[in-house]
Design a protein around this motif. Structure first.
Motif, PDB file in Angstrom:
ATOM      1  N   SER B  18     -41.757  -8.408   7.746  1.00  0.00           N
ATOM      2  CA  SER B  18     -41.308  -7.043   7.496  1.00  0.00           C
ATOM      3  C   SER B  18     -40.996  -6.293   8.789  1.00  0.00           C
ATOM      4  O   SER B  18     -40.167  -5.406   8.798  1.00  0.00           O
ATOM      5  N   TRP B  19     -41.643  -6.634   9.890  1.00  0.00           N
ATOM      6  CA  TRP B  19     -41.414  -5.877  11.121  1.00  0.00           C
ATOM      7  C   TRP B  19     -39.970  -6.004  11.591  1.00  0.00           C
ATOM      8  O   TRP B  19     -39.410  -5.094  12.175  1.00  0.00           O
ATOM      9  N   ALA B  20     -39.377  -7.151  11.286  1.00  0.00           N
ATOM     10  CA  ALA B  20     -37.979  -7.322  11.677  1.00  0.00           C
ATOM     11  C   ALA B  20     -37.086  -6.358  10.918  1.00  0.00           C
ATOM     12  O   ALA B  20     -36.078  -5.900  11.422  1.00  0.00           O
ATOM     13  N   ARG B  21     -37.496  -6.055   9.694  1.00  0.00           N
ATOM     14  CA  ARG B  21     -36.680  -5.184   8.873  1.00  0.00           C
ATOM     15  C   ARG B  21     -37.017  -3.725   9.099  1.00  0.00           C
ATOM     16  O   ARG B  21     -36.158  -2.865   8.958  1.00  0.00           O
ATOM     17  N   PRO B  26     -33.692  -1.258  12.120  1.00  0.00           N
ATOM     18  CA  PRO B  26     -33.232   0.133  12.264  1.00  0.00           C
ATOM     19  C   PRO B  26     -32.892   0.501  13.691  1.00  0.00           C
ATOM     20  O   PRO B  26     -31.917   1.233  13.935  1.00  0.00           O
ATOM     21  N   ILE B  27     -33.643  -0.046  14.639  1.00  0.00           N
ATOM     22  CA  ILE B  27     -33.348   0.280  16.042  1.00  0.00           C
ATOM     23  C   ILE B  27     -31.968  -0.252  16.418  1.00  0.00           C
ATOM     24  O   ILE B  27     -31.152   0.444  17.019  1.00  0.00           O
ATOM     25  N   LEU B  28     -31.725  -1.492  16.028  1.00  0.00           N
ATOM     26  CA  LEU B  28     -30.430  -2.092  16.368  1.00  0.00           C
ATOM     27  C   LEU B  28     -29.272  -1.368  15.689  1.00  0.00           C
ATOM     28  O   LEU B  28     -28.249  -1.085  16.303  1.00  0.00           O
ATOM     29  N   SER B  67     -30.030   8.205   7.534  1.00  0.00           N
ATOM     30  CA  SER B  67     -29.133   7.463   6.646  1.00  0.00           C
ATOM     31  C   SER B  67     -29.677   6.053   6.386  1.00  0.00           C
ATOM     32  O   SER B  67     -29.651   5.569   5.254  1.00  0.00           O
ATOM     33  N   TYR B  68     -30.198   5.443   7.437  1.00  0.00           N
ATOM     34  CA  TYR B  68     -30.769   4.099   7.271  1.00  0.00           C
ATOM     35  C   TYR B  68     -31.975   4.135   6.336  1.00  0.00           C
ATOM     36  O   TYR B  68     -32.084   3.341   5.403  1.00  0.00           O
ATOM     37  N   SER B  69     -32.883   5.088   6.603  1.00  0.00           N
ATOM     38  CA  SER B  69     -34.103   5.134   5.791  1.00  0.00           C
ATOM     39  C   SER B  69     -33.767   5.450   4.337  1.00  0.00           C
ATOM     40  O   SER B  69     -34.381   4.902   3.418  1.00  0.00           O
ATOM     41  N   THR B  70     -32.768   6.308   4.118  1.00  0.00           N
ATOM     42  CA  THR B  70     -32.399   6.632   2.734  1.00  0.00           C
ATOM     43  C   THR B  70     -31.800   5.414   2.046  1.00  0.00           C
ATOM     44  O   THR B  70     -32.057   5.174   0.861  1.00  0.00           O
ATOM     45  N   THR B  71     -31.020   4.645   2.775  1.00  0.00           N
ATOM     46  CA  THR B  71     -30.429   3.440   2.174  1.00  0.00           C
ATOM     47  C   THR B  71     -31.518   2.453   1.763  1.00  0.00           C
ATOM     48  O   THR B  71     -31.481   1.891   0.665  1.00  0.00           O
ATOM     49  N   ILE B  72     -32.473   2.269   2.654  1.00  0.00           N
ATOM     50  CA  ILE B  72     -33.581   1.357   2.335  1.00  0.00           C
ATOM     51  C   ILE B  72     -34.374   1.909   1.156  1.00  0.00           C
ATOM     52  O   ILE B  72     -34.769   1.177   0.242  1.00  0.00           O
ATOM     53  N   TRP B  73     -34.572   3.208   1.184  1.00  0.00           N
ATOM     54  CA  TRP B  73     -35.364   3.852   0.139  1.00  0.00           C
ATOM     55  C   TRP B  73     -34.667   3.751  -1.219  1.00  0.00           C
ATOM     56  O   TRP B  73     -35.301   3.477  -2.239  1.00  0.00           O
ATOM     57  N   LEU B  74     -33.361   3.932  -1.208  1.00  0.00           N
ATOM     58  CA  LEU B  74     -32.619   3.867  -2.472  1.00  0.00           C
ATOM     59  C   LEU B  74     -32.510   2.437  -2.996  1.00  0.00           C
ATOM     60  O   LEU B  74     -32.300   2.228  -4.185  1.00  0.00           O
ATOM     61  N   ALA B  75     -32.640   1.468  -2.104  1.00  0.00           N
ATOM     62  CA  ALA B  75     -32.520   0.062  -2.535  1.00  0.00           C
ATOM     63  C   ALA B  75     -33.740  -0.415  -3.298  1.00  0.00           C
ATOM     64  O   ALA B  75     -33.711  -1.469  -3.924  1.00  0.00           O
ATOM     65  N   SER B  76     -34.785   0.379  -3.271  1.00  0.00           N
ATOM     66  CA  SER B  76     -35.998  -0.023  -3.981  1.00  0.00           C
ATOM     67  C   SER B  76     -35.744  -0.028  -5.489  1.00  0.00           C
ATOM     68  O   SER B  76     -35.032   0.825  -6.007  1.00  0.00           O
ATOM     69  N   PRO B  77     -36.306  -0.995  -6.209  1.00  0.00           N
ATOM     70  CA  PRO B  77     -36.058  -1.058  -7.654  1.00  0.00           C
ATOM     71  C   PRO B  77     -36.526   0.186  -8.397  1.00  0.00           C
ATOM     72  O   PRO B  77     -35.977   0.527  -9.442  1.00  0.00           O
ATOM     73  N   SER B  78     -37.515   0.869  -7.861  1.00  0.00           N
ATOM     74  CA  SER B  78     -38.009   2.055  -8.569  1.00  0.00           C
ATOM     75  C   SER B  78     -37.001   3.193  -8.537  1.00  0.00           C
ATOM     76  O   SER B  78     -37.170   4.184  -9.222  1.00  0.00           O
ATOM     77  N   TRP B 143     -23.243   9.103   9.850  1.00  0.00           N
ATOM     78  CA  TRP B 143     -23.902   8.911   8.547  1.00  0.00           C
ATOM     79  C   TRP B 143     -23.246   7.749   7.792  1.00  0.00           C
ATOM     80  O   TRP B 143     -23.941   6.868   7.289  1.00  0.00           O
ATOM     81  N   TYR B 144     -21.927   7.743   7.742  1.00  0.00           N
ATOM     82  CA  TYR B 144     -21.239   6.749   6.935  1.00  0.00           C
ATOM     83  C   TYR B 144     -21.357   5.346   7.534  1.00  0.00           C
ATOM     84  O   TYR B 144     -21.585   4.372   6.820  1.00  0.00           O
ATOM     85  N   ARG B 145     -21.239   5.261   8.842  1.00  0.00           N
ATOM     86  CA  ARG B 145     -21.306   3.935   9.460  1.00  0.00           C
ATOM     87  C   ARG B 145     -22.696   3.339   9.305  1.00  0.00           C
ATOM     88  O   ARG B 145     -22.842   2.156   8.981  1.00  0.00           O
ATOM     89  N   THR B 146     -23.703   4.148   9.526  1.00  0.00           N
ATOM     90  CA  THR B 146     -25.071   3.649   9.351  1.00  0.00           C
ATOM     91  C   THR B 146     -25.299   3.256   7.899  1.00  0.00           C
ATOM     92  O   THR B 146     -25.923   2.230   7.617  1.00  0.00           O
ATOM     93  N   LEU B 147     -24.787   4.077   7.023  1.00  0.00           N
ATOM     94  CA  LEU B 147     -24.936   3.780   5.596  1.00  0.00           C
ATOM     95  C   LEU B 147     -24.255   2.452   5.247  1.00  0.00           C
ATOM     96  O   LEU B 147     -24.856   1.599   4.574  1.00  0.00           O
ATOM     97  N   ALA B 148     -23.054   2.273   5.740  1.00  0.00           N
ATOM     98  CA  ALA B 148     -22.296   1.058   5.394  1.00  0.00           C
ATOM     99  C   ALA B 148     -22.996  -0.187   5.945  1.00  0.00           C
ATOM    100  O   ALA B 148     -23.183  -1.173   5.224  1.00  0.00           O
ATOM    101  N   ILE B 149     -23.409  -0.105   7.205  1.00  0.00           N
ATOM    102  CA  ILE B 149     -24.016  -1.307   7.810  1.00  0.00           C
ATOM    103  C   ILE B 149     -25.399  -1.563   7.203  1.00  0.00           C
ATOM    104  O   ILE B 149     -25.751  -2.705   6.917  1.00  0.00           O
ATOM    105  N   SER B 150     -26.151  -0.511   7.007  1.00  0.00           N
ATOM    106  CA  SER B 150     -27.491  -0.739   6.455  1.00  0.00           C
ATOM    107  C   SER B 150     -27.400  -1.242   5.019  1.00  0.00           C
ATOM    108  O   SER B 150     -28.240  -2.026   4.581  1.00  0.00           O
TER     109      SER B 150
END
Lengths: 423, 579
Positions: B18-21, B26-28, B67-78, B143-150
């Motif tokens: 998980s640390w890689a993710r 996110p740093i990269l 934007s990254y954290s929201t993308t990860i957060w929204l990807a959760s099944p819940s 916002w959009y680029r981070t969103l797209a890549i994440s």
């Protein structure tokens, strides 16, 4: 990869147009990355030597450890290597044979899994597929295979102690109750002289000592040179659990052969079943995905079914292994029926050989066939492996036709041959 | 040669560490996006030195991370039930509000109180700010680029459904539950395309930054003096390096995520050291190649490089010449096919007759202003409500719950303050009203005090006013003669009193009273020709009164004994107007 090339080209164009040194540096790094992966990736698998170590013949119920050794001969480690050994699920009992490892330089990786032999057969282990690629996904994956090896699992064997089968061949090593076959090489004792005894049988030393004429007595012994005649014509098996009966017939044949070889008798094997390996000749053979077992697949327009050549009676463990190996691969098929095949199959046997005919039923035709063998000078013995409620009639018919008949439908029926020898 | 046994399945994790993710990725991602934006902002800074464009990197860091954290957060099944589009819109709106505040804070153009009425009246003034518009574009790009890549990386890695499904023993898996296959090759291609696109944008910015633009505005200057070069700022070089380094690392990480998903689907047991080795090897390769590249002679110093550059220039010149030639050819062909129309002799210029002047329209400024106010008020109301709702929605879904007790307390305080303010205003208003009423209130009528005399010119009055005059004069004279009109009396009642006192002037009294009532309460117009009969009646009445003065009348019991009235309302001059 095409996109990465495009990136390099764009960088190169901009670098030359603008003459910005730093962009040249980025170009060098990009080209270096591309060149490294291009050169190194196809060579990764070339520096791996792989081999499979295991015992390629096993008895039923044994657990065979199979060891895969992969050695990285290169000077660089391999970051990831997927090795997938294609082994049937039933053989490995769901042990993982698909692993992803990283292999440091000049190191050997050992992967061991256990093959559980639960059924006779000819099994394929492998091939071992090795897969790797570069770390950036710039080039397609590299694949290499280690060719498969094969494992033969012998049929299940039941230990027998005595068979008490009649024989026509004297001077063997098998004790017999038939006085006809007393062996002069096996003196047993002395008795009073009776009228008609040969003078050569008189034990002169004992007679002088006792002042009475005593003659030597010999232990009766027979020779059981045997040919197992295994009927695997599928049409003859009529019981609903046909697959079980076929397996049982093969196990009976294997047990008898093993016992006779142990008794230092010559045993041969003649069957009208199909050996897929023999049948396929140089063609590729098919193996079952689930069990990994060799399959007999008869396609349209394929060549006619040819039973494997008979194994003539010979003594010795090596010969037994040959018989068991054949029995491991045999399959019941719609070949020549027993009554048409048995007489011709025994033509090469020498006179007096005991023929253990293992068939599913003791029908009239089967008995008549065996009677012809009797008349030809063989000593046939009928072993019926399918349940038959009227087997008494079969036995009676066999007795009238001059051979013995046994009903061996399950393990319990073999118990009569498993009793300890009388002391 | 050493020999190592393969690890058993029990001690091998199924999925990526998980640390890689959660740390490296996110740093990269953020660094990659920020490096690209940094180059753009440095370019903008060089183009427009007045505004602090580079300072926009600070909100961009926050925006990219968010934007990254929201993308990860929204990807959760819940969060599958959550409307992602709506949530993303709320997030973007919240971020844009923050950008607006940030640009005010950085640029130092906070709106003062005097500007707010202008903003309220004209909402576009709030957005008509070049720096803000640029900041919005940059923030949206971040916002959009981070969103797209994440999103690409989220989908590259095995998701929860795949992990759950493939973790089951093979015989327990239901085919109906099998996750839909994801085309991860295409996703990796997608990232590669984005990386390439970003690299092109970056290179264009660098190219434009490195060129002295004053020298390339005209072809003559380019041909005569060539293109002047400027040195690249260190920040731009660092951004270039970071962009490519993080891009290559992300490429490698994307590959690892893709392989993880494939291994999971293949039921491959991975050795625990794979992830670590992967990163180490990637870094090692990049560093080694980077180090080797640092020792290579630079391309601009190569003779070959120079030759190649000349070749490129020549090629571009040839291409442009060809383009020019074919353009000329094409235009010539066009001119041949469509010859120019013969232009007729121009007519002498005659000035056009001016259009007739339109009658001046009445100004309708009042309704426009009202409509404008309504529109702007509606706009601001919508903006405020949407912003508050978006902000509340954004925070509520992220688990930030507002303490309703505090809100209730604040509301109660606000209501109390408003109520006290309202009461204070009301009391103030009452006081003012009373003061005004006091000032406007008439002083009590004093019968002793007479209104000042005013001269009335009869001919200047309108016919209706003349009627009033005659009647009121009669009333006045009657009062002087001892027949005053009570304040509560109607004209008819007063006429009865007069007739009782002056029975010989019945006709005149009735005539004047009727004429007054008709003029006072009637709607029909009174013509000038109706006046002489009335005037005649008045003169007769006047003569009658004069005659009475000479012969004193007998005393009237009732009138003499009546209590003195508070004062006749018509005691004033007729100029006071009719009642």
């Amino acid at each position: 990869m095409g996109q990465f090339t495009a990136l390099i080209l764009v960088l190169l164009l901009v670098a030359f147009l603008l003459n910005v040194d730093f962009i040249f540096y980025i170009v060098y790094v990009s080209i270096g990355l591309y060149a490294w992966n291009r050169w190194y990736t196809p060579r990764i698998l070339g520096q791996i030597s792989a081999r499979r170590e295991f015992t390629d013949h096993a008895f039923w119920g044994e657990e065979i450890p199979v060891t895969l050794r992969l050695h990285n001969k290169g000077r660089l480690g391999i970051p990831w290597l997927q090795l997938r050994e294609s082994v049937a699920v039933e053989l490995t009992a769901r042990q993982p044979t698909n692993q992803v490892v990283s292999l440091p330089r000049r190191q050997t990786l050992k992967l061991t899994y256990i093959v559980q032999t639960r059924r006779r057969g000819y099994y394929r282990l492998g091939p071992l597929n090795l897969k790797t690629s570069d770390l950036f996904g710039l080039f397609p994956e590299q694949v290499r295979s280690l060719p498969p090896d094969y494992l033969t699992v012998y049929p299940r064997l039941y230990t027998l102690s005595q068979l008490s089968l009649p024989s026509r061949l004297p001077f063997g090593v098998v004790n017999s109750r038939q006085r006809l076959f007393e062996d002069p090489a096996r003196p047993m004792g002395v008795r009073q002289f009776r009228s008609g005894d040969s003078l050569r049988q008189i034990n002169w030393k004992a007679s002088a000592h006792t002042q009475d004429l005593l003659v030597k007595t010999f232990a009766p012994a027979i020779s059981l040179e045997t040919a197992v005649l295994l009927n695997l014509h599928l049409g003859d098996y009529v019981w609903r659990d046909r697959a079980y009966t076929v397996e049982w017939a093969i196990e009976v044949a294997a047990s008898l052969a093993a016992h006779l070889v142990e008794m230092r008798q010559s045993v041969g094997l003649i069957s009208n079943g199909i050996d897929p390996l023999h049948q396929s000749q140089n063609d590729s053979v098919a193996f079952d995905e689930e069990s990994g077992r060799l399959l007999f697949v008869q396609g349209r327009g394929s060549k006619p079914l040819v039973p494997p050549p008979p194994i003539p009676p010979r003594p010795g463990q090596r010969h037994l292994m040959e018989i068991l190996e054949r029995l491991a691969r045999l399959e019941a098929e719609e070949t020549t029926p027993f009554d048409r095949w048995a007489a011709t199959a025994c033509l090469d046997l020498s006179w007096g050989v005991t023929v253990l005919a293992i068939t599913p039923t003791g029908s009239e035709a089967v008995c008549q066939t065996l009677h012809r063998l009797v008349r030809a000078g063989f000593n046939p013995i009928l072993l019926v492996v399918e349940p038959d409620s009227e087997f008494g009639r079969v036995r009676q018919r066999a007795r009238h036709l001059g051979f013995a008949a046994y009903h061996v439908t399950e393990k319990r029926d073999m118990e009569r041959w498993q009793r300890p020898l009388p002391v | 040669m050493s020999e190592q046994p393969a690890k058993t399945a029990s001690d091998q994790p199924i999925t990526i560490t998980s640390w890689a993710r959660t740390v490296i990725q996110p740093i990269l991602l953020t660094a990659n996006t920020l490096a690209l934006l940094a180059v753009i902002l440095i370019f903008l800074q060089r183009m427009d030195g007045e505004r602090p464009w580079v300072a926009l990197l600070i909100p961009c860091i926050f925006i990219a991370a968010e934007s990254y954290s929201t993308t990860i957060w929204l990807a959760s099944p819940s969060r599958r039930q959550l409307n992602h589009t709506k949530y993303r819109a709320a997030e973007l709106l919240t971020l844009l509000i923050m950008v607006r505040l940030f640009t005010w804070a950085v640029y130092g153009n906070w709106p003062n109180l005097g500007q707010w009425p202008d903003y309220l009246a004209n909402p576009l003034l709030l957005f008509a700010d070049i720096y803000f518009i640029g900041a919005v574009v940059v923030a949206y790009a971040a916002w959009y680029r981070t969103l797209a890549i994440s999103r690409v990386f989220t989908r590259l890695a095995p998701d929860t459904a795949e992990q759950a499904y493939y973790s089951l023993p093979r015989h327990e898996r239901l085919e109906a539950n099998q996750p839909l296959p994801t085309n991860r090759e295409a996703l990796q291609q997608n990232f590669m395309q984005q990386f390439l696109g970003g690299a092109i944008v970056l290179l264009v910015c660098i190219s434009l930054t490195s060129i002295e633009l004053d020298t390339v505005w005209t072809l003559e200057s380019v041909l005569s003096g060539g293109i002047a070069r400027l040195g690249l700022p260190p920040g731009m070089l660092a951004s270039l390096l970071i962009y490519f380094l993080t891009g290559f690392l992300l490429l490698s990480q994307g590959r690892l995520a893709m392989m993880e998903a494939r291994w999971l689907a293949d039921d491959a047991v991975r050795s625990p050291g794979i992830g670590r080795n992967w990163y180490q090897r990637t870094l090692f390769i990049l560093l080694a190649i980077g180090l080797a590249a640092a020792f290579l002679p630079l391309g601009s110093t190569f003779t070959f490089g120079r030759i190649l550059a000349y070749g490129l220039y020549g090629m571009m010149l040839a291409i442009s010449s060809l383009f020019y030639f074919f353009s000329i050819l094409f235009l010539s062909l066009l001119s041949f096919l469509f010859p120019r129309q013969q232009v007729a002799e121009p007519e002498p210029f005659t000035p056009p007759t001016p259009p007739p002047l339109l009658p001046q329209q009445p100004e309708t400024a009042q309704p426009d202003m009202l409509m404008h106010m309504i529109l702007t008020s509606a706009f601001w109301a919508v903006v405020i409500v949407v912003s508050v709702l978006a902000f509340a929605f954004f925070l509520r879904e992220r688990g930030v719950k507002v303490n309703t007790a505090v809100l209730r307390h604040l509301w109660r305080g606000f209501v109390l303050w408003w109520r006290s303010l309202w009461q204070g205003l009301r009391s103030e208003l009452n006081e003012v009203r009373e003061a005004i009423q006091t000032r406007l209130q008439r002083s009590p009528r004093n019968p002793e005090v007479r209104p000042p005399w005013r001269y009335v010119r009869l001919n200047s009055l309108s016919p209706r006013e003349k009627v009033f005059y005659f009647y009121l004069a009669m009333v006045k004279r009657a009062g002087n003669e001892g027949v005053p009109r009570e304040q509560s009396e109607t004209p008819t009642e007063f006429a009865g009193d007069l007739k009782a006192s002056w029975p010989d002037a019945d006709a005149e009294i009735d005539g004047l009273t009727d004429a007054f009532m008709l003029a006072r309460y009637g709607r029909q117009p009174i013509a000038e020709k109706d006046i002489p009969p009335i005037k005649a009646k008045w003169q007769r009445m006047k003569a009658n009164i004069r005659r009475r003065r000479k012969t004193p009348p007998p005393p009237v019991e009732t009138k003499e004994n009546a209590p003195p009235s508070s004062g006749p309302p018509s005691s004033g001059p007729p100029s006071n107007g009719p009642r």
